[in-house]
Design an enzyme around this catalytic site. Structure first.
Site, PDB file in Angstrom:
ATOM      1  N   ASP A   1      -5.389   2.595  -4.187  1.00  0.00           N
ATOM      2  CA  ASP A   1      -7.134   2.329  -2.934  1.00  0.00           C
ATOM      3  C   ASP A   1      -7.162   3.393  -2.118  1.00  0.00           C
ATOM      4  OD1 ASP A   1      -5.254   1.770  -1.012  1.00  0.00           O
ATOM      5  OD2 ASP A   1      -6.449  -0.385  -0.433  1.00  0.00           O
ATOM      6  N   ARG A   2      -6.039   4.458  -2.112  1.00  0.00           N
ATOM      7  CA  ARG A   2      -6.276   5.904  -1.430  1.00  0.00           C
ATOM      8  C   ARG A   2      -6.482   7.942  -2.257  1.00  0.00           C
ATOM      9  NH1 ARG A   2      -3.810   4.732   4.883  1.00  0.00           N
ATOM     10  NH2 ARG A   2      -3.483   2.775   4.893  1.00  0.00           N
TER      11      ARG A   2
ATOM     12  N   LYS B   1     -11.744   0.258  -1.395  1.00  0.00           N
ATOM     13  CA  LYS B   1     -11.826   1.612  -1.359  1.00  0.00           C
ATOM     14  C   LYS B   1     -11.088   1.890  -2.004  1.00  0.00           C
ATOM     15  CE  LYS B   1      -7.835   1.349   1.472  1.00  0.00           C
ATOM     16  NZ  LYS B   1      -7.695   0.921   3.049  1.00  0.00           N
TER      17      LYS B   1
ATOM     18  N   ASP C   1      -2.224   6.543  -3.412  1.00  0.00           N
ATOM     19  CA  ASP C   1      -1.384   5.733  -2.713  1.00  0.00           C
ATOM     20  C   ASP C   1      -0.189   4.393  -3.400  1.00  0.00           C
ATOM     21  OD1 ASP C   1      -3.116   3.943  -2.644  1.00  0.00           O
ATOM     22  OD2 ASP C   1      -2.622   3.178  -1.122  1.00  0.00           O
TER      23      ASP C   1
ATOM     24  N   SER D   1       0.813  -1.811  -0.417  1.00  0.00           N
ATOM     25  CA  SER D   1       0.040   0.409   0.065  1.00  0.00           C
ATOM     26  C   SER D   1       0.671   1.371  -0.305  1.00  0.00           C
ATOM     27  CB  SER D   1      -1.124  -0.287   1.103  1.00  0.00           C
ATOM     28  OG  SER D   1      -1.888   1.359   1.384  1.00  0.00           O
ATOM     29  N   HIS D   2       0.761   2.273   1.335  1.00  0.00           N
ATOM     30  CA  HIS D   2       1.430   3.209   1.169  1.00  0.00           C
ATOM     31  C   HIS D   2       2.655   3.219   1.340  1.00  0.00           C
ATOM     32  CE1 HIS D   2      -0.750   2.461   4.794  1.00  0.00           C
ATOM     33  NE2 HIS D   2       0.376   2.850   5.551  1.00  0.00           N
TER      34      HIS D   2
ATOM     35  N   ASP E   1      -0.958   0.952  -4.311  1.00  0.00           N
ATOM     36  CA  ASP E   1      -1.829   1.061  -5.175  1.00  0.00           C
ATOM     37  C   ASP E   1      -2.760   0.987  -4.857  1.00  0.00           C
ATOM     38  OD1 ASP E   1      -2.873   0.743  -1.996  1.00  0.00           O
ATOM     39  OD2 ASP E   1      -3.879  -1.153  -2.429  1.00  0.00           O
TER      40      ASP E   1
END
Length: 546
Positions: free
Chosen positions: A284-285, A379, A280, A116-117, A282
């Site tokens: 999703d944010r 998300k 981010d 992710s982030h 991947d």
């Protein structure tokens, strides 16, 4: 055993492969340890329902190790009898796009390669996340079973095969496994076109509406380029840092004011742009900015809820909305006025899954820069950006004007999250345990000039399946509706992260234009005194403030 399939013996099982809220995240070096990745994949393929003959979606955010891991998954999927594996050109697949592919192809689930982030590269982090057949993160019952399996593994199965080419679409066969490499952007773009009015948004972006989108050298670059500069006609250069890199260009792909500071400076300190956004690692944010205006993620969910019917995909209204417990109650106020249900869940997108599948909610979101809807079961950063552009195109006003009008109607929830990162695990655990022990004696005590109405360790009972999740965060609820929440995060790979959430509500007609850090100053000071954060961690200020 199928021809070409080898059984690799493990001298001993790994004992550190317990997934967190978003899969197994470790350092890239840890994942390069012999048999480490294969051990976790073996457990997934033994536990995930429907593997024999099923369809599996695989891809990742392009970080260091992504391509190599896909080749390992292909060979292990073949050894375990998976019938079809769908992956994408370059192995680039955002988490929301993966959720959509799982649902569209009725797959048994997906394996998403991302941390992710978290930073990438050889000295950064890597991650493996499992999604279920509904497209959402695997429930705890599955991830617990995967972890239990890793603890007893004595080996894993893998097919001998040459690497499959990933650079262009095509079909391949590995043993009895059919592998399909597809354009990872096309299906997702088509999904967005069904939800939003691209003609109207395109007219906005082709007019006097300069926009800057920062892909942070992560997965959304190809998606954003095709959407904004391609279909919607925004000028070339609208998408910044749009080429995915294995180390994200040496940056930290977390879309907040700290790590996306260059984008923030363009919008908050300059006057060349009217809208800014970032996603981010991947995809999703999301972070939303206007000229001189940062949109708190909690407020963003509330604004999308209040304006949902402006988007064609939500023109018939919402069945309900849900937020994670640490997220501010801004969406709750909107839901009450709209007469729709509002749910408070633990942190972790999987908790929204049951509500979405049961049709109890349409929108959902977390304060950690994540918002989404029933179009997938994750998300979705670019979805949120398009939703904001839809609102601005319809209302023909600025981001700041949207926020000012929203607060005038619903009141303002001053809100901030303070992250204290890389704390020694023992110190973090002692701090947290001490506050938890204090909770029963705090009711009625004075705190930041208010009285403590109640305090607890948040527990959630799922209204769909009746399952209970306890120990989700320490809450101090004050008599005026303000609150403080403390949580230890499970998404880091070095030490522990203490997250402190602070919230104070001001009714319409009150002081709605204060700086959040000043508006929350008394809560910040009182929380540090109660939890002894500075004294116990040695940190005079948070690592990240959002």
């Amino acid at each position: 055993m199928t021809s070409g399939v080898r059984q690799v013996v493990l001298e001993r099982p790994f004992d550190d492969q317990k997934p967190g809220t978003s899969g197994l995240r470790k350092s890239s070096r840890q994942f390069e340890t012999s048999h480490y990745l294969e051990s976790f994949l073996e457990a997934i393929l033994r536990v995930l329902p429907g593997v024999d003959g099923g369809t599996l979606v695989v891809g990742g955010d392009g970080r260091y190790g992504n391509r190599q891991a896909i080749q390992v998954i292909v060979r292990m999927a073949a050894a375990h009898g998976v019938g079809r594996l769908i992956t994408t050109t370059g192995g680039i697949l955002s988490t929301p796009a993966a959720s959509h592919l799982i649902r569209r192809h009725q797959a048994i689930g997906g394996i998403i390669l991302s941390a992710s982030h978290n930073p990438g590269g050889p000295e950064g982090d890597f991650g493996v996340k499992v999604n279920g057949a509904n497209g959402g993160p695997a429930p705890e019952s599955v991830t617990d079973a995967i972890y239990a399996c890793t603890l007893g593994l004595d080996g894993y199965r893998i097919q001998d095969a040459d690497p499959i080419p990933l650079d262009q679409p095509g079909r391949h066969r590995v043993g009895s496994l059919e592998v399909e490499v597809i354009d990872g952007v096309e299906d997702y773009v088509a999904l967005m076109q069904g939800l939003f009015d691209f003609d109207r948004i395109g007219a906005l972006l082709r007019g006097n509406f300069p926009m800057a989108f920062d892909a942070m050298h992560a997965v959304t670059g190809p998606y954003a380029s095709r959407l904004f500069e391609g279909l919607l006609g925004a000028p070339a250069g609208t998408v910044r840092n749009g080429i995915p890199l294995e180390d994200f260009g040496g940056g930290h792909p977390d879309p907040n004011l700290t790590y996306a500071h260059e984008l923030a400076a363009l919008l908050l300190d300059g006057d060349a742009y009217r809208f800014g956004a970032a996603c981010d690692g991947d995809g999703d944010r999301n972070m939303i900015l206007g000229a001189g205006c940062f949109v708190n993620p909690s407020d963003s969910l509330a604004v999308l809820t209040a304006n949902a019917t402006l988007a064609p995909g939500y023109a018939d209204g919402l069945s309900g909305v849900a937020r994670s417990m640490p997220t501010s109650a801004a969406a709750d106020v909107v839901a009450r006025e709209l007469g729709i249900a509002c749910f408070e869940t633990p942190t972790g997108w999987k908790f929204f899954g049951n509500l979405l599948d049961a049709g109890r909610i349409t929108l959902c979101g977390e304060e950690s820069f994540g918002t989404g809807s029933n179009h997938i079961r994750e998300k979705d950063g670019l979805w949120a950006v398009l939703f904001w552009l839809q609102i601005l195109a319809c209302r023909q006003c600025s981001v700041a004007e949207v926020m000012t009008e929203h607060w005038a109607r619903f009141g303002r929830h001053y809100y901030s999250r303070h992250d204290y990162e890389a704390i020694a695990s023992s110190a973090a655990a002692e701090l947290y345990s001490r506050v938890k022990t204090m909770l029963p004696s705090l009711k009625g005590e004075r705190f930041a000039g208010r009285a403590i109405a109640t305090c607890d360790d948040f527990s959630y009972t799922d209204p769909v399946d009746g399952s209970t999740s306890a120990g989700q965060g320490l809450r101090i609820l004050l008599d005026d509706g303000s609150r403080v929440v403390l949580r230890l995060s499970g998404t880091g790979t070095q030490g522990a992260t203490l997250r402190v959430y602070l919230e104070s509500y001001v009714h319409p007609g009150g002081a709605l234009t204060l700086d959040p850090q000043k508006a929350l100053g008394d809560l910040i000071q009182a929380t540090d005194q109660l939890a002894e954060i500075h004294r116990r961690t040695g940190m005079a200020r948070p690592t990240v403030i959002t």
